[in-house]
Design a protein around this motif. Structure first.
Motif, mmCIF file in Angstrom:
data_model
loop_
_atom_site.group_PDB
_atom_site.id
_atom_site.type_symbol
_atom_site.label_atom_id
_atom_site.label_comp_id
_atom_site.label_asym_id
_atom_site.label_seq_id
_atom_site.Cartn_x
_atom_site.Cartn_y
_atom_site.Cartn_z
ATOM 1 N N UNK A 1 -0.002 42.526 63.233
ATOM 2 C CA UNK A 1 0.669 43.323 64.189
ATOM 3 C C UNK A 1 1.143 42.583 65.140
ATOM 4 N N UNK A 2 1.459 41.170 65.244
ATOM 5 C CA UNK A 2 1.752 40.563 66.259
ATOM 6 C C UNK A 2 3.519 40.223 66.139
ATOM 7 N N UNK A 3 4.251 39.994 67.049
ATOM 8 C CA UNK A 3 5.495 39.756 66.744
ATOM 9 C C UNK A 3 5.881 38.714 65.644
ATOM 10 N N UNK A 4 5.071 37.583 65.778
ATOM 11 C CA UNK A 4 5.319 36.526 64.617
ATOM 12 C C UNK A 4 4.864 37.193 63.274
ATOM 13 N N UNK A 5 3.922 37.822 63.208
ATOM 14 C CA UNK A 5 3.599 38.445 61.827
ATOM 15 C C UNK A 5 4.805 39.361 61.457
ATOM 16 N N UNK A 6 5.542 40.174 62.413
ATOM 17 C CA UNK A 6 6.411 41.193 61.901
ATOM 18 C C UNK A 6 7.789 40.148 61.316
ATOM 19 N N UNK A 7 7.815 38.850 62.152
ATOM 20 C CA UNK A 7 8.953 38.098 61.988
ATOM 21 C C UNK A 7 8.978 37.525 60.348
ATOM 22 N N UNK B 1 4.082 31.440 60.725
ATOM 23 C CA UNK B 1 4.963 32.005 61.807
ATOM 24 C C UNK B 1 4.500 32.120 62.991
ATOM 25 N N UNK B 2 4.730 31.414 64.028
ATOM 26 C CA UNK B 2 4.017 31.343 65.393
ATOM 27 C C UNK B 2 5.014 30.829 66.621
ATOM 28 N N UNK B 3 4.453 30.667 67.588
ATOM 29 C CA UNK B 3 5.400 30.296 68.934
ATOM 30 C C UNK B 3 5.672 29.089 68.599
ATOM 31 N N UNK B 4 7.114 28.670 68.796
ATOM 32 C CA UNK B 4 7.401 27.217 68.447
ATOM 33 C C UNK B 4 6.604 25.926 68.938
ATOM 34 N N UNK B 5 6.146 26.311 70.238
ATOM 35 C CA UNK B 5 5.144 25.176 70.930
ATOM 36 C C UNK B 5 3.871 24.840 70.115
ATOM 37 N N UNK B 6 3.306 25.852 69.654
ATOM 38 C CA UNK B 6 2.034 25.689 68.943
ATOM 39 C C UNK B 6 2.323 24.950 67.380
ATOM 40 N N UNK C 1 19.897 35.311 58.245
ATOM 41 C CA UNK C 1 18.960 36.331 58.524
ATOM 42 C C UNK C 1 19.018 36.895 60.085
ATOM 43 N N UNK C 2 19.933 37.395 60.332
ATOM 44 C CA UNK C 2 20.239 37.855 61.859
ATOM 45 C C UNK C 2 19.016 38.890 62.319
ATOM 46 N N UNK C 3 18.490 39.830 61.257
ATOM 47 C CA UNK C 3 17.572 40.550 61.785
ATOM 48 C C UNK C 3 16.243 40.040 62.207
ATOM 49 N N UNK C 4 16.065 38.705 62.025
ATOM 50 C CA UNK C 4 14.756 38.025 62.253
ATOM 51 C C UNK C 4 15.087 37.424 63.729
#
Length: 329
Positions: free
Chosen positions: A166-172, A208-213, A248-251
Motif C-alpha cells: 500500500x506504499x507509494x513504491x508498491x503502487x508504482x 521499487x523504492x526510494x532512490x537513495x535506498x 510510462x508517463x502514468x508512473x
C-alpha cells in the motif's frame, strides 16, 4: 506529486507569525529527551532522515534525541504509537505520505484517523523512486521494456519488493505491471533495506523504492536501476531515464516525508517544533546528509502540510481504484 512552490514558500504574514511564536517558544526550557519515531527499519531513508535531523535538534530543542524504529504494518504501528503519546513535545513522528494519503483508500479500517490522530508540523524532504533489478534478472535486461519482456517469458520469477504493502513504491510497481500487461507479483517488506538485501541475494527480481535506498548499493555491482519515477531525471541517478522517458508517463510519482506531533498539540508547541525543524532542515550538514540518501530537504508550514495531505489523498483515490488493490482482500 502535488508539491508546488506555493506549498513550500510561505507568505510573509504566516512566516512572521510562526517566527514570532517560535522565538517565544524556543525561549522555554529545553526538554530532557525527544523521541523521534519512524515506522521503518534502521539504515533506510526514513531512519536516516530522523537521525540527521535529530542531531541538529540536540541542544536547541532537547538535551537528548533518540530515534525509535517501531516497524510493522507498513508504518501503521508507528502512527498508532504516536497517537497515544502526550502532546507535550517529547514525541515526534516522521512518516512517508502513504500512511495518510493511500492507506485510507485500501484499508476498510485503520488503527488511527489519518487526520485527527496526528498534528502536522512540516515537510522533511521529497524524493523519487527507483526500479532496480538484481542477479536474478539477466544482464541483457537494460530498461523497462526489456524487463517487461523478461517478466512475460519468466512469469514464475516476475516479482518485486517494496517497503510496505500500500506504499507509494508498491503502487508504482503495480502500475508498471498493469501498464506492461504482466502479472508482477508484489512482496512487502518492513522497509526498503530488507528488500534490497533479498534483491542482492537473488531472492527477488526487482525492488521499487526510494532512490537513495537503491543507489547506496550500486557499488556492489550486483544491481541495475532501470528507471526513476520523477517528472525529470533524478539528480542522484542522472544517467537513468525516467519511466516517462520510456513511455510510462502514468508512473510519474514522487513522495515526501513529514514530521507530526501527537493529536491536539497546542499551537505554541507546533510553532516551536516547526521553528526547530526548519532550522535543522536548513542546515548544510542536514541538507548534504540527506542528499547522500537521494533526499532533498524541504520544509513548510503546518497549514501547508495539512493542505498537501488533503490534495494527495484526493489524488490517489482514482489511482487505487484503477489498480484494484485492497489490503483487506
Amino acid at each position: 506529486m502535488s508539491i508546488s512552490r506555493r506549498h513550500v514558500i510561505q507568505s510573509a504574514g504566516a512566516t512572521a507569525l510562526l517566527a514570532s511564536l517560535g522565538q517565544q517558544a524556543m525561549a522555554q526550557a529545553q526538554i530532557d529527551t525527544l523521541k523521534i519515531v519512524t515506522g521503518f527499519a534502521a539504515g533506510g531513508t526514513s531512519d536516516n532522515t530522523c537521525r540527521r535531523v535529530g542531531t541538529r535538534l540536540t541542544g536547541p530543542y532537547a538535551k537528548t534525541v533518540v530515534v525509535e524504529n517501531k516497524t510493522g504494518a507498513g508504518g501503521q504501528i508507528a502512527i498508532q504509537y504516536i497517537k497515544g503519546q502526550p502532546a507535550d513535545g517529547t514525541s515526534l513522528l516522521q512518516s512517508p505520505t502513504s500512511m495518510f494519503t493511500i492507506y485510507p483508500h485500501i484499508f476498510k479500517k485503520l488503527p488511527y484517523d489519518p487526520v485527527a490522530d496526528v498534528t502536522p508540523v512540516t515537510l522533511a524532504c521529497v524524493f523519487d523512486f527507483g526500479f532496480a533489478v538484481g542477479p536474478l534478472v539477466p544482464a541483457s535486461v537494460k530498461n523497462v521494456a526489456d524487463f517487461i519482456a523478461w517478466a512475460k517469458a519468466n512469469p514464475t520469477q516476475a516479482n518485486f519488493g517494496s517497503p510496505a504493502a500500500g506504499s507509494t513504491p508498491h503502487f508504482v510497481g503495480a502500475l508498471l505491471g498493469k501498464s506492461g500487461g504482466i502479472d508482477l507479483k508484489h512482496a512487502a517488506y518492513r522497509g526498503t533495506q530488507p528488500a534490497m538485501l533479498d534483491l542482492l541475494g537473488g531472492q527477488i527480481a526487482a525492488v521499487s523504492g526510494p532512490i537513495g535506498d537503491i543507489t547506496q548499493h550500486l557499488a556492489t555491482g550486483k544491481i541495475r536501476i532501470l528507471a526513476t519515477s520523477g517528472a525529470k531525471r533524478n539528480r542522484f541517478a542522472p544517467d537513468v531515464p525516467t519511466y516517462a522517458e520510456q513511455g510510462f508517463k502514468e508512473l510519474t510519482h514522487s513522495e515526501w516525508f513529514a514530521f507530526f506531533l501527537p493529536p491536539k498539540a497546542a499551537p505554541e508547541l507546533v510553532a516551536r517544533m516547526n521553528s526547530a525543524l526548519k532550522a535543522a532542515l536548513a542546515s548544510k550538514d542536514v541538507i548534504d546528509g540527506l542528499a547522500t540518501f537521494g533526499l532533498e530537504a524541504m520544509s513548510n508550514s503546518p497549514a501547508e502540510l495539512a493542505d498537501l495531505l488533503k490534495q494527495d489523498t484526493a489524488k490517489w483515490a482514482p489511482i487505487v481504484k484503477a489498480i484494484g488493490f485492497t489490503a483487506d482482500a
